[in-house]
Design a protein around this motif. Structure first.
Motif, PDB file in Angstrom:
ATOM      1  N   ARG A  29      -8.520   6.374 -10.621  1.00 37.25           N
ATOM      2  CA  ARG A  29      -7.664   6.986  -9.586  1.00 37.25           C
ATOM      3  C   ARG A  29      -6.277   6.327  -9.565  1.00 37.25           C
ATOM      4  NH1 ARG A  29     -10.791   6.290  -4.287  1.00 37.25           N
ATOM      5  NH2 ARG A  29      -9.621   8.022  -3.398  1.00 37.25           N
ATOM      6  N   LEU A  30      -6.198   5.096 -10.069  1.00 37.61           N
ATOM      7  CA  LEU A  30      -4.889   4.417 -10.164  1.00 37.61           C
ATOM      8  C   LEU A  30      -4.122   4.863 -11.410  1.00 37.61           C
ATOM      9  CD1 LEU A  30      -5.947   0.778  -9.178  1.00 37.61           C
ATOM     10  CD2 LEU A  30      -4.341   2.214  -7.898  1.00 37.61           C
ATOM     11  N   GLY A  31      -4.769   5.675 -12.245  1.00 34.48           N
ATOM     12  CA  GLY A  31      -4.097   6.161 -13.461  1.00 34.48           C
ATOM     13  C   GLY A  31      -4.492   5.399 -14.706  1.00 34.48           C
ATOM     14  N   GLY A  32      -5.633   4.679 -14.636  1.00 39.21           N
ATOM     15  CA  GLY A  32      -6.108   3.951 -15.810  1.00 39.21           C
ATOM     16  C   GLY A  32      -5.157   2.823 -16.201  1.00 39.21           C
ATOM     17  N   GLN A  33      -5.252   2.395 -17.451  1.00 41.77           N
ATOM     18  CA  GLN A  33      -4.462   1.244 -17.910  1.00 41.77           C
ATOM     19  C   GLN A  33      -2.957   1.475 -17.730  1.00 41.77           C
ATOM     20  OE1 GLN A  33      -5.936  -1.472 -18.508  1.00 41.77           O
ATOM     21  NE2 GLN A  33      -4.237  -2.719 -19.229  1.00 41.77           N
ATOM     22  N   GLN A  34      -2.529   2.683 -18.078  1.00 39.96           N
ATOM     23  CA  GLN A  34      -1.103   3.016 -17.963  1.00 39.96           C
ATOM     24  C   GLN A  34      -0.645   2.935 -16.501  1.00 39.96           C
ATOM     25  OE1 GLN A  34      -0.329   6.937 -19.460  1.00 39.96           O
ATOM     26  NE2 GLN A  34       1.696   6.358 -20.203  1.00 39.96           N
ATOM     27  N   GLY A  35      -1.492   3.451 -15.609  1.00 37.40           N
ATOM     28  CA  GLY A  35      -1.163   3.445 -14.184  1.00 37.40           C
ATOM     29  C   GLY A  35      -1.106   2.029 -13.626  1.00 37.40           C
ATOM     30  N   VAL A  36      -2.076   1.187 -14.032  1.00 36.82           N
ATOM     31  CA  VAL A  36      -2.120  -0.204 -13.553  1.00 36.82           C
ATOM     32  C   VAL A  36      -0.900  -0.968 -14.074  1.00 36.82           C
ATOM     33  CG1 VAL A  36      -3.399  -2.384 -13.723  1.00 36.82           C
ATOM     34  CG2 VAL A  36      -4.621  -0.270 -13.197  1.00 36.82           C
ATOM     35  N   GLU A  37      -0.559  -0.768 -15.342  1.00 31.92           N
ATOM     36  CA  GLU A  37       0.600  -1.478 -15.917  1.00 31.92           C
ATOM     37  C   GLU A  37       1.895  -1.061 -15.216  1.00 31.92           C
ATOM     38  OE1 GLU A  37       0.703  -1.216 -20.193  1.00 31.92           O
ATOM     39  OE2 GLU A  37      -1.267  -2.155 -20.380  1.00 31.92           O
ATOM     40  N   LYS A  38       2.028   0.226 -14.951  1.00 30.52           N
ATOM     41  CA  LYS A  38       3.233   0.720 -14.265  1.00 30.52           C
ATOM     42  C   LYS A  38       3.301   0.122 -12.847  1.00 30.52           C
ATOM     43  CE  LYS A  38       5.443   5.032 -12.912  1.00 30.52           C
ATOM     44  NZ  LYS A  38       5.098   6.405 -12.554  1.00 30.52           N
ATOM     45  N   LEU A  39       2.150   0.095 -12.184  1.00 29.20           N
ATOM     46  CA  LEU A  39       2.103  -0.470 -10.829  1.00 29.20           C
ATOM     47  C   LEU A  39       2.536  -1.935 -10.838  1.00 29.20           C
ATOM     48  CD1 LEU A  39       1.344  -0.715  -7.861  1.00 29.20           C
ATOM     49  CD2 LEU A  39      -1.062  -0.741  -8.521  1.00 29.20           C
ATOM     50  N   VAL A  40       2.027  -2.715 -11.795  1.00 28.39           N
ATOM     51  CA  VAL A  40       2.374  -4.140 -11.851  1.00 28.39           C
ATOM     52  C   VAL A  40       3.864  -4.309 -12.182  1.00 28.39           C
ATOM     53  CG1 VAL A  40       1.915  -6.329 -13.049  1.00 28.39           C
ATOM     54  CG2 VAL A  40       0.011  -4.874 -12.340  1.00 28.39           C
ATOM     55  N   ASP A  41       4.392  -3.476 -13.053  1.00 31.95           N
ATOM     56  CA  ASP A  41       5.833  -3.555 -13.350  1.00 31.95           C
ATOM     57  C   ASP A  41       6.661  -3.244 -12.095  1.00 31.95           C
ATOM     58  OD1 ASP A  41       5.497  -4.340 -15.969  1.00 31.95           O
ATOM     59  OD2 ASP A  41       5.510  -2.302 -16.765  1.00 31.95           O
ATOM     60  N   ASN A  42       6.238  -2.241 -11.332  1.00 36.67           N
ATOM     61  CA  ASN A  42       6.952  -1.917 -10.084  1.00 36.67           C
ATOM     62  C   ASN A  42       6.841  -3.073  -9.083  1.00 36.67           C
ATOM     63  OD1 ASN A  42       7.679   0.584 -11.052  1.00 36.67           O
ATOM     64  ND2 ASN A  42       5.969   1.661 -10.093  1.00 36.67           N
ATOM     65  N   PHE A  43       5.682  -3.735  -9.077  1.00 39.02           N
ATOM     66  CA  PHE A  43       5.442  -4.854  -8.166  1.00 39.02           C
ATOM     67  C   PHE A  43       6.352  -6.035  -8.541  1.00 39.02           C
ATOM     68  CE2 PHE A  43       2.271  -8.386  -6.974  1.00 39.02           C
ATOM     69  CZ  PHE A  43       2.615  -8.358  -5.630  1.00 39.02           C
ATOM     70  N   ILE A  44       6.440  -6.321  -9.840  1.00 36.64           N
ATOM     71  CA  ILE A  44       7.313  -7.419 -10.304  1.00 36.64           C
ATOM     72  C   ILE A  44       8.770  -7.102  -9.953  1.00 36.64           C
ATOM     73  CG2 ILE A  44       8.226  -8.540 -12.401  1.00 36.64           C
ATOM     74  CD1 ILE A  44       5.329  -8.338 -13.532  1.00 36.64           C
ATOM     75  N   ASN A  45       9.133  -5.851 -10.068  1.00 30.33           N
ATOM     76  CA  ASN A  45      10.485  -5.427  -9.701  1.00 30.33           C
ATOM     77  C   ASN A  45      10.740  -5.668  -8.205  1.00 30.33           C
ATOM     78  OD1 ASN A  45      13.003  -4.187 -10.161  1.00 30.33           O
ATOM     79  ND2 ASN A  45      12.222  -2.283  -9.309  1.00 30.33           N
ATOM     80  N   GLN A  46       9.754  -5.367  -7.388  1.00 29.10           N
ATOM     81  CA  GLN A  46       9.865  -5.598  -5.941  1.00 29.10           C
ATOM     82  C   GLN A  46      10.032  -7.100  -5.658  1.00 29.10           C
ATOM     83  OE1 GLN A  46       9.718  -3.585  -3.094  1.00 29.10           O
ATOM     84  NE2 GLN A  46       9.892  -1.774  -4.393  1.00 29.10           N
ATOM     85  N   ILE A  47       9.194  -7.918  -6.304  1.00 31.46           N
ATOM     86  CA  ILE A  47       9.246  -9.371  -6.080  1.00 31.46           C
ATOM     87  C   ILE A  47      10.617  -9.908  -6.503  1.00 31.46           C
ATOM     88  CG2 ILE A  47       8.309 -11.619  -6.840  1.00 31.46           C
ATOM     89  CD1 ILE A  47       5.559 -10.215  -7.125  1.00 31.46           C
ATOM     90  N   GLY A  48      11.098  -9.419  -7.642  1.00 27.21           N
ATOM     91  CA  GLY A  48      12.384  -9.886  -8.188  1.00 27.21           C
ATOM     92  C   GLY A  48      13.567  -9.642  -7.266  1.00 27.21           C
TER      93      GLY A  48
END
Ligand code: HEM
Length: 140
Positions: A29-48
């Motif tokens: 439901r999170l979009g599989g590996q691609q979805g999880v990777e995109k989510l983590v990249d967006n999260f790192i962007n938020q933290i940055g």
């Protein structure tokens, strides 16, 4: 006669439908590996871009954090991964993360999920899996 046919057709569609749509894992439901990777990249962007949280990561190797967080989210959401990193307690000990910091990181994660277009019920399901980790992360 027509009525029987219509009811029969309806039952066939419903049963067929059930057979063809097995329950999805949270990972799917999170979009599989691609979805999880995109989510983590967006999260790192938020933290940055965040003044309250960024200093915690000042000495961190972001590529290592990215890989570890992807693997952790994959495992937590019943994906095909095993988390091989250190425990939440070991990682966060010495950071003295306050309750407000934790809540703020959750907000950043929600922003990241919004950026990924993840729907609210899926967001809530992931947050429910992460909430029990709170006591192992704060005030350590
Ligand atoms: C549900 C909330 C959280 C989860 C699931 C989580 C999970 C993780 C994971 C899996 C890693 C390891 C990544 C790796 O292998 O390097 C990590 C690292 C880290 N986390 Fe968290 N974390 C959470 C909350 C927080 C909060 C609230 C803070 C600070 C405000 C924080 C600060 C850090 C830092 C600075 C690192 C990198 C440590 C290093 O460089 O070795 N985390 N976290």
């Amino acid at each position: 006669m027509w009525r029987k046919c219509v009811i029969g057709l309806f039952a066939t569609i419903m049963l067929g439908g059930c057979q063809n749509t097995p329950e999805q894992t949270l990972y799917q439901r999170l979009g599989g590996q691609q979805g999880v990777e995109k989510l983590v990249d967006n999260f790192i962007n938020q933290i940055g871009h965040d003044k309250q949280i960024f200093h915690f990561f000042a000495d961190s190797k972001i590529s290592h954090f990215r890989q570890g967080f992807i693997q952790h989210l994959c495992a937590v959401s019943d994906g095909p991964c095993r988390y091989t990193g250190d425990s939440m307690v070991d990682i966060h000990t010495g950071m003295m993360v306050k309750e407000g910091d934790f809540n703020h990181v959750v907000e950043l994660l929600i922003n990241a999920m919004d950026d990924s277009g993840i729907e609210t019920p899926v967001q809530n399901a992931l947050l429910a899996r992460l909430a029990p980790l709170r006591s192992g992360i704060i005030y350590r």
